[in-house]
Design a protein around this motif. Structure first.
Motif, PDB file in Angstrom:
ATOM      1  N   GLY A  38      18.669  -5.928  46.769  1.00 38.22           N
ATOM      2  CA  GLY A  38      19.562  -4.862  47.219  1.00 38.22           C
ATOM      3  C   GLY A  38      20.983  -5.366  47.398  1.00 38.22           C
ATOM      4  N   GLN A  39      21.123  -6.580  47.952  1.00 33.85           N
ATOM      5  CA  GLN A  39      22.445  -7.178  48.148  1.00 33.85           C
ATOM      6  C   GLN A  39      23.134  -7.451  46.813  1.00 33.85           C
ATOM      7  N   ILE A  40      22.377  -7.994  45.868  1.00 37.51           N
ATOM      8  CA  ILE A  40      22.928  -8.340  44.551  1.00 37.51           C
ATOM      9  C   ILE A  40      23.487  -7.098  43.855  1.00 37.51           C
ATOM     10  N   ILE A  41      22.693  -6.022  43.869  1.00 38.43           N
ATOM     11  CA  ILE A  41      23.128  -4.786  43.214  1.00 38.43           C
ATOM     12  C   ILE A  41      24.360  -4.213  43.912  1.00 38.43           C
ATOM     13  N   SER A  42      24.365  -4.251  45.249  1.00 36.28           N
ATOM     14  CA  SER A  42      25.537  -3.777  46.001  1.00 36.28           C
ATOM     15  C   SER A  42      26.785  -4.569  45.625  1.00 36.28           C
ATOM     16  N   LEU A  43      26.631  -5.886  45.513  1.00 36.57           N
ATOM     17  CA  LEU A  43      27.759  -6.751  45.141  1.00 36.57           C
ATOM     18  C   LEU A  43      28.292  -6.383  43.757  1.00 36.57           C
ATOM     19  N   LEU A  44      27.390  -6.178  42.800  1.00 34.35           N
ATOM     20  CA  LEU A  44      27.809  -5.829  41.439  1.00 34.35           C
ATOM     21  C   LEU A  44      28.542  -4.486  41.417  1.00 34.35           C
ATOM     22  N   VAL A  45      28.039  -3.526  42.205  1.00 32.06           N
ATOM     23  CA  VAL A  45      28.681  -2.212  42.265  1.00 32.06           C
ATOM     24  C   VAL A  45      30.081  -2.325  42.855  1.00 32.06           C
ATOM     25  N   ILE A  46      30.225  -3.138  43.899  1.00 32.58           N
ATOM     26  CA  ILE A  46      31.538  -3.310  44.525  1.00 32.58           C
ATOM     27  C   ILE A  46      32.520  -3.978  43.567  1.00 32.58           C
ATOM     28  N   VAL A  47      32.033  -4.946  42.786  1.00 34.00           N
ATOM     29  CA  VAL A  47      32.887  -5.590  41.774  1.00 34.00           C
ATOM     30  C   VAL A  47      33.414  -4.546  40.796  1.00 34.00           C
ATOM     31  N   VAL A  48      32.534  -3.656  40.355  1.00 38.02           N
ATOM     32  CA  VAL A  48      32.935  -2.578  39.441  1.00 38.02           C
ATOM     33  C   VAL A  48      33.963  -1.660  40.118  1.00 38.02           C
ATOM     34  N   LEU A  49      33.713  -1.323  41.401  1.00 38.07           N
ATOM     35  CA  LEU A  49      34.631  -0.444  42.134  1.00 38.07           C
ATOM     36  C   LEU A  49      36.014  -1.066  42.273  1.00 38.07           C
ATOM     37  N   VAL A  50      36.068  -2.368  42.529  1.00 38.87           N
ATOM     38  CA  VAL A  50      37.344  -3.067  42.700  1.00 38.87           C
ATOM     39  C   VAL A  50      38.217  -2.912  41.455  1.00 38.87           C
ATOM     40  N   TYR A  51      37.588  -2.980  40.282  1.00 40.20           N
ATOM     41  CA  TYR A  51      38.343  -2.940  39.024  1.00 40.20           C
ATOM     42  C   TYR A  51      38.524  -1.539  38.448  1.00 40.20           C
ATOM     43  N   THR A  52      37.839  -0.551  39.015  1.00 45.31           N
ATOM     44  CA  THR A  52      37.896   0.788  38.410  1.00 45.31           C
ATOM     45  C   THR A  52      38.390   1.892  39.342  1.00 45.31           C
ATOM     46  N   THR A  53      38.413   1.655  40.659  1.00 41.69           N
ATOM     47  CA  THR A  53      38.805   2.719  41.592  1.00 41.69           C
ATOM     48  C   THR A  53      39.764   2.197  42.661  1.00 41.69           C
ATOM     49  N   GLU A  54      40.404   3.147  43.350  1.00 37.67           N
ATOM     50  CA  GLU A  54      41.213   2.808  44.515  1.00 37.67           C
ATOM     51  C   GLU A  54      40.300   2.610  45.719  1.00 37.67           C
ATOM     52  N   GLY A  55      40.777   1.869  46.691  1.00 39.20           N
ATOM     53  CA  GLY A  55      39.970   1.601  47.873  1.00 39.20           C
ATOM     54  C   GLY A  55      39.526   2.876  48.575  1.00 39.20           C
ATOM     55  N   SER A  56      38.221   2.987  48.821  1.00 39.88           N
ATOM     56  CA  SER A  56      37.680   4.190  49.464  1.00 39.88           C
ATOM     57  C   SER A  56      36.491   3.810  50.329  1.00 39.88           C
ATOM     58  N   LEU A  57      36.527   4.232  51.592  1.00 39.32           N
ATOM     59  CA  LEU A  57      35.412   3.957  52.493  1.00 39.32           C
ATOM     60  C   LEU A  57      34.145   4.679  52.042  1.00 39.32           C
ATOM     61  N   ILE A  58      34.302   5.874  51.482  1.00 43.28           N
ATOM     62  CA  ILE A  58      33.130   6.614  51.018  1.00 43.28           C
ATOM     63  C   ILE A  58      32.473   5.896  49.840  1.00 43.28           C
ATOM     64  N   ASN A  59      33.292   5.417  48.885  1.00 41.50           N
ATOM     65  CA  ASN A  59      32.738   4.640  47.768  1.00 41.50           C
ATOM     66  C   ASN A  59      32.055   3.370  48.265  1.00 41.50           C
ATOM     67  N   LEU A  60      32.692   2.716  49.256  1.00 40.21           N
ATOM     68  CA  LEU A  60      32.104   1.497  49.822  1.00 40.21           C
ATOM     69  C   LEU A  60      30.767   1.820  50.483  1.00 40.21           C
ATOM     70  N   GLY A  61      30.725   2.918  51.266  1.00 42.03           N
ATOM     71  CA  GLY A  61      29.487   3.316  51.929  1.00 42.03           C
ATOM     72  C   GLY A  61      28.375   3.602  50.942  1.00 42.03           C
ATOM     73  N   LEU A  62      28.708   4.312  49.863  1.00 44.03           N
ATOM     74  CA  LEU A  62      27.695   4.626  48.843  1.00 44.03           C
ATOM     75  C   LEU A  62      27.194   3.353  48.161  1.00 44.03           C
ATOM     76  N   ALA A  63      28.117   2.424  47.872  1.00 46.48           N
ATOM     77  CA  ALA A  63      27.746   1.176  47.202  1.00 46.48           C
ATOM     78  C   ALA A  63      26.814   0.330  48.060  1.00 46.48           C
ATOM     79  N   LEU A  64      27.126   0.248  49.364  1.00 47.06           N
ATOM     80  CA  LEU A  64      26.335  -0.605  50.255  1.00 47.06           C
ATOM     81  C   LEU A  64      25.057   0.064  50.761  1.00 47.06           C
ATOM     82  N   CYS A  65      24.951   1.382  50.578  1.00 47.94           N
ATOM     83  CA  CYS A  65      23.770   2.094  51.089  1.00 47.94           C
ATOM     84  C   CYS A  65      22.781   2.506  49.995  1.00 47.94           C
ATOM     85  N   ILE A  66      23.288   3.005  48.867  1.00 43.93           N
ATOM     86  CA  ILE A  66      22.392   3.510  47.825  1.00 43.93           C
ATOM     87  C   ILE A  66      21.598   2.385  47.164  1.00 43.93           C
ATOM     88  N   ALA A  67      22.261   1.262  46.874  1.00 41.67           N
ATOM     89  CA  ALA A  67      21.579   0.164  46.176  1.00 41.67           C
ATOM     90  C   ALA A  67      20.354  -0.360  46.941  1.00 41.67           C
TER      91      ALA A  67
END
Length: 458
Positions: free
Chosen positions: A185-214
């Motif tokens: 679960g941690q690994i997938i969350s990390l990969l999603v956050i890496v993608v978010l860093v390079y593709t989106t602006e900083g967002s708490l909602i995106n961060l919450g979804l990345a750390l919770c859904i995975a």
């Protein structure tokens, strides 16, 4: 060189298969847990600066604060999964598959009902909660924080039901598999956050979804996988739900709950007492020392985790000799950790200076008492884990009702009457740990060596 590696491989291979089945299983899980939890720690270290860079330090602090507040709702679990852990291990040891499946089905049913109700209540209450005021955040974040609260709360409610599979795997003396589920679960969350860093602006909602859904997705897959393979015969079913039997799970779980609350009160009130008596700065020094020497506790915990369920299996099979030998080995391992702790103590000043960049000054006396506390913690945890494994909780339960009062009383006495510094909190923790340091080893001795029953075995 090839010959050297071959010799090392053969040595470890012989080491792993030496001993009875229970010991071999424990060794494999300890080694597996070391590797997996090492990877988990590495992922956590990488994730912190990455997430801070994505949402900025202030927003990351808001995320942590909100997660902590929602995390308090974990007490709705009331320790029921601990009750399942012991009941499942006991039923499997006795070969009672029907009882094991009933306990599993009932736990899934009860926790689903409880957390669905809690989740619905939160959805009703959430619009009336001013998260901006609660978290001291900017007013423009009001809607964002309300949505984030729902995401986090939904995650917590779902994981308490889905994590039952981790309890079963741990009860089956395979804690490394449970650690692997969390790690994936941690690994997938990390990969999603890496993608978010390079593709989106900083967002708490995106961060919450990345750390919770995975993690939730991994837990769902783990439930399907294990109930299709290893635990196919224990697959939850409505027809096996027996709410009248939930009393057995709740009564045992409630005892674990009270014991956990006592520990929480002790840890949380430490910061309050320090802030009142010495100021916020000393809260930092105390917590730095606590986290530094807690490395010993976490490391020792990797070795000790299999002992709980293995004790259940051994005790109900009357394999007392295995319990005696395992306890001696854990005491020997504990000595090695203490020696490591002594080294940590003497290099602590250098470590603090490099780690904290000279921003915090920590007295050697505080570090010394921190080491003494975690030394006693490791010693006590051996006997407490054994007693937890055989559900001999009555004495520990009564001690847990008294220990917070002993802790708070002794802390204020040492500070106000004897004029001690922050290290008084570690001394008070030692005094309040009378059950683990004195009573639990005595209880273990009377049960294992003197065959005592009555209150000792309850």
């Amino acid at each position: 060189m090839k010959k050297l590696f071959s010799s090392i491989y053969q040595y470890f291979n012989k080491f792993l298969v030496k001993g009875n089945a229970r010991t071999v299983l424990a060794k494999k899980n300890i080694i597996g847990s070391i590797l997996i939890k090492g990877g988990s720690i590495a992922v956590s270290l990488v994730m912190v600066p990455l997430t801070i860079d994505y949402v900025n330090p202030t927003r990351y602090g808001i995320w942590l604060a909100l997660s902590s507040i929602v995390g308090w709702f974990s007490f709705f679990n009331v320790g029921m999964t601990h009750g399942l852990r012991n009941k499942f291990a006991e039923a499997r040891t006795k070969g009672d598959k029907e009882a094991a499946r009933m306990y599993i089905s009932t736990t899934y049913a009860v926790l689903t009902i409880v957390f669905t109700a809690v989740w619905l209540v939160f959805l009703i209450v959430n619009p009336f909660l001013d998260w901006v005021e609660i978290l001291n955040a900017s007013s423009e974040m009001r809607m964002e924080l309300s949505i984030l609260a729902i995401i986090i709360f939904t995650y917590f409610c779902m994981q308490f039901v889905l994590k039952i599979i981790n309890t079963l795997v741990t009860a089956d003396q395979a804690p490394a598999k449970a650690s692997l589920i969390n790690f994936l679960g941690q690994i997938i969350s990390l990969l999603v956050i890496v993608v978010l860093v390079y593709t989106t602006e900083g967002s708490l909602i995106n961060l919450g979804l990345a750390l919770c859904i995975a993690p939730i997705a991994v837990l769902i897959l783990a439930n399907f996988f294990f109930f299709k393979t290893d635990y196919k015969e224990f697959k939850p079913s409505i027809k096996y739900v027996n709410l009248s039997q939930s009393k057995n799970l709740f009564s045992l779980g409630l005892i674990f709950f009270i014991i956990q609350i006592a520990s929480l009160i002790q840890y949380q009130t430490s910061n309050i007492i320090i802030a009142q008596s010495f100021g916020p700065y000393e809260v930092t020094t105390y917590n730095v020392v606590y986290k530094y020497f807690n490395v010993l506790g976490m490391g020792f915990g990797i070795f000790l985790t299999p002992f709980w369920s293995a004790s259940t299996d051994a005790f109900f099979k009357n394999d007392i000799n295995w319990i005696k030998k395992a306890t001696i080995k854990y005491l020997q391992i504990g000595v090695l950790f203490v020696l490591g702790g002594v080294i940590m103590l003497f290099i602590s000043d250098t470590v603090y200076r490099v780690w904290l960049k000279g921003q915090v000054d920590i007295d050697f006396t505080l570090s010394l008492w921190g080491l003494l506390f975690f030394t006693s913690f490791m010693f006590a945890s051996i006997f407490v884990n054994f007693l937890n494994g055989i559900s001999a909780l009555k004495i520990q339960f009564w001690a847990s009702l008294i220990s917070p009062l002993v802790f708070i009383g002794s802390a204020y006495l040492l500070i106000d009457y004897y004029g001690m510094g922050v290290h008084a909190l570690f001394i008070s923790s030692l005094i309040a740990s009378f059950n683990g340091i004195i009573i639990a080893p005595l209880q273990y001795y009377l049960i294992i060596y003197k065959k005592k029953k009555g209150i000792w075995i309850r």
